[in-house]
Design a protein around this motif. Sequence first.
Motif, PDB file in Angstrom:
ATOM      1  N   TYR A  39       0.807  -1.073   0.120  1.00  0.00           N
ATOM      2  CA  TYR A  39       0.038   0.116  -0.055  1.00  0.00           C
ATOM      3  C   TYR A  39       0.997   1.454  -0.032  1.00  0.00           C
ATOM      4  CZ  TYR A  39      -2.642   3.601   2.157  1.00  0.00           C
ATOM      5  OH  TYR A  39      -3.298   5.054   2.351  1.00  0.00           O
ATOM      6  N   HIS A  40       1.814   1.181   1.003  1.00  0.00           N
ATOM      7  CA  HIS A  40       2.798   2.237   0.995  1.00  0.00           C
ATOM      8  C   HIS A  40       3.791   2.656  -0.236  1.00  0.00           C
ATOM      9  CE1 HIS A  40       1.798   4.376   4.757  1.00  0.00           C
ATOM     10  NE2 HIS A  40       1.431   2.875   5.357  1.00  0.00           N
ATOM     11  N   LEU A  41       4.122   1.339  -0.879  1.00  0.00           N
ATOM     12  CA  LEU A  41       4.903   1.369  -2.166  1.00  0.00           C
ATOM     13  C   LEU A  41       4.195   2.099  -3.164  1.00  0.00           C
ATOM     14  CD1 LEU A  41       7.026  -1.724  -2.100  1.00  0.00           C
ATOM     15  CD2 LEU A  41       7.825   0.669  -2.279  1.00  0.00           C
ATOM     16  N   GLY A  42       2.977   1.501  -3.390  1.00  0.00           N
ATOM     17  CA  GLY A  42       1.977   2.006  -4.250  1.00  0.00           C
ATOM     18  C   GLY A  42       1.725   3.548  -4.187  1.00  0.00           C
ATOM     19  N   ARG A  43       1.584   4.169  -3.079  1.00  0.00           N
ATOM     20  CA  ARG A  43       1.419   5.517  -2.682  1.00  0.00           C
ATOM     21  C   ARG A  43       2.768   6.353  -3.416  1.00  0.00           C
ATOM     22  NH1 ARG A  43       0.331   6.974   3.022  1.00  0.00           N
ATOM     23  NH2 ARG A  43       0.014   9.169   2.110  1.00  0.00           N
ATOM     24  N   LEU A  44       3.857   5.688  -3.552  1.00  0.00           N
ATOM     25  CA  LEU A  44       4.979   6.404  -3.884  1.00  0.00           C
ATOM     26  C   LEU A  44       4.962   6.656  -5.610  1.00  0.00           C
ATOM     27  CD1 LEU A  44       8.096   4.612  -1.868  1.00  0.00           C
ATOM     28  CD2 LEU A  44       6.796   6.827  -1.388  1.00  0.00           C
ATOM     29  N   GLY A  45       4.313   5.836  -6.162  1.00  0.00           N
ATOM     30  CA  GLY A  45       4.036   6.136  -7.866  1.00  0.00           C
ATOM     31  C   GLY A  45       5.143   4.850  -8.236  1.00  0.00           C
ATOM     32  N   PRO A  46       5.235   5.030  -9.550  1.00  0.00           N
ATOM     33  CA  PRO A  46       6.011   4.001 -10.342  1.00  0.00           C
ATOM     34  C   PRO A  46       7.382   3.863  -9.973  1.00  0.00           C
ATOM     35  CG  PRO A  46       5.208   5.835 -11.833  1.00  0.00           C
ATOM     36  CD  PRO A  46       4.841   6.178 -10.278  1.00  0.00           C
ATOM     37  N   THR A  47       7.906   2.726 -10.071  1.00  0.00           N
ATOM     38  CA  THR A  47       9.249   2.210  -9.167  1.00  0.00           C
ATOM     39  C   THR A  47      10.309   3.188  -9.806  1.00  0.00           C
ATOM     40  OG1 THR A  47       8.632  -0.137  -9.422  1.00  0.00           O
ATOM     41  CG2 THR A  47      10.843   0.318  -9.318  1.00  0.00           C
ATOM     42  N   GLU A  48      10.529   3.704 -10.919  1.00  0.00           N
ATOM     43  CA  GLU A  48      11.264   4.311 -11.281  1.00  0.00           C
ATOM     44  C   GLU A  48      11.601   5.849 -10.601  1.00  0.00           C
ATOM     45  OE1 GLU A  48       7.989   4.560 -14.279  1.00  0.00           O
ATOM     46  OE2 GLU A  48       9.433   3.016 -13.665  1.00  0.00           O
ATOM     47  N   GLU A  49      10.210   6.135 -10.140  1.00  0.00           N
ATOM     48  CA  GLU A  49      10.177   7.349  -9.310  1.00  0.00           C
ATOM     49  C   GLU A  49      10.384   7.381  -7.823  1.00  0.00           C
ATOM     50  OE1 GLU A  49       6.448   9.195 -10.362  1.00  0.00           O
ATOM     51  OE2 GLU A  49       6.699   9.397 -12.467  1.00  0.00           O
ATOM     52  N   GLN A  50      10.582   6.185  -7.531  1.00  0.00           N
ATOM     53  CA  GLN A  50      10.654   5.878  -5.983  1.00  0.00           C
ATOM     54  C   GLN A  50      12.333   6.133  -5.473  1.00  0.00           C
ATOM     55  OE1 GLN A  50       9.150   1.929  -5.118  1.00  0.00           O
ATOM     56  NE2 GLN A  50       7.335   2.335  -5.876  1.00  0.00           N
ATOM     57  N   ARG A  51      12.287   7.015  -4.482  1.00  0.00           N
ATOM     58  CA  ARG A  51      13.404   7.256  -4.071  1.00  0.00           C
ATOM     59  C   ARG A  51      14.090   6.112  -2.891  1.00  0.00           C
ATOM     60  NH1 ARG A  51      13.638  12.980  -1.508  1.00  0.00           N
ATOM     61  NH2 ARG A  51      12.338  11.923  -0.160  1.00  0.00           N
ATOM     62  N   LEU A  52      15.265   5.804  -3.093  1.00  0.00           N
ATOM     63  CA  LEU A  52      15.724   4.620  -1.951  1.00  0.00           C
ATOM     64  C   LEU A  52      15.367   4.988  -0.494  1.00  0.00           C
ATOM     65  CD1 LEU A  52      17.137   1.948  -1.899  1.00  0.00           C
ATOM     66  CD2 LEU A  52      19.341   3.225  -1.588  1.00  0.00           C
ATOM     67  N   LYS A  53      15.401   6.301  -0.094  1.00  0.00           N
ATOM     68  CA  LYS A  53      15.157   6.788   1.074  1.00  0.00           C
ATOM     69  C   LYS A  53      13.652   6.520   1.490  1.00  0.00           C
ATOM     70  CE  LYS A  53      15.063  11.025   3.940  1.00  0.00           C
ATOM     71  NZ  LYS A  53      15.160  12.361   3.840  1.00  0.00           N
TER      72      LYS A  53
END
Length: 190
Positions: A26-40
Amino acid sequence: MKETKENSGLKKICQEDELIRQFGLYHLGRLGPTEEQRLKDQDNIRTKMRTLARLLVRLNEEELFSHPLSHFICPKKIDLVAKTAKELYQDSGSSQLGISLGHYTKQVSLLKSSLCLRRQDYGRKQDAKEFSEMFDAEWKGKVSSVANRSKRLKAMNKSELPSAEDLVTLKRFLVEKNKNSNRKEHTYIC
């Protein structure tokens, strides 16, 4: 998930427990697509999942057998969940952990309700709904208010002393200022 000495076994719990996994997704989905997710941001979600896993480990210490987190998201277990969350944050010395556990527990209860609705498991959905209602009515008084009060008292009682370097610098300044004022007094007397 990372396995560390401090978090021994939590990785496995996070991977195997359905509600904790759903919470992470659920929280990963809130970050958007994988390429837009920051490691932090991803690390932050893993930390939240490990926090729930710690709660689950502590909850299971009170039981004869190990149960998944969904077992504790029912009206009969609200007091145990609140007591355990309070103990966890008090043992860690972090009032913020108590506040965070409240947010995570509420989200997990909503996720359980959603999962049960998808499966048409209306008995467990009702359990999750009743847990949420009891959470809304009681959590603040049992956990959140206490944690917030502890946090405020800690902040009020925190004494911030200046560093040793700053004190030495201040002393030099005052000594120099004192010398200069003494010289001026002697200049006017003559």
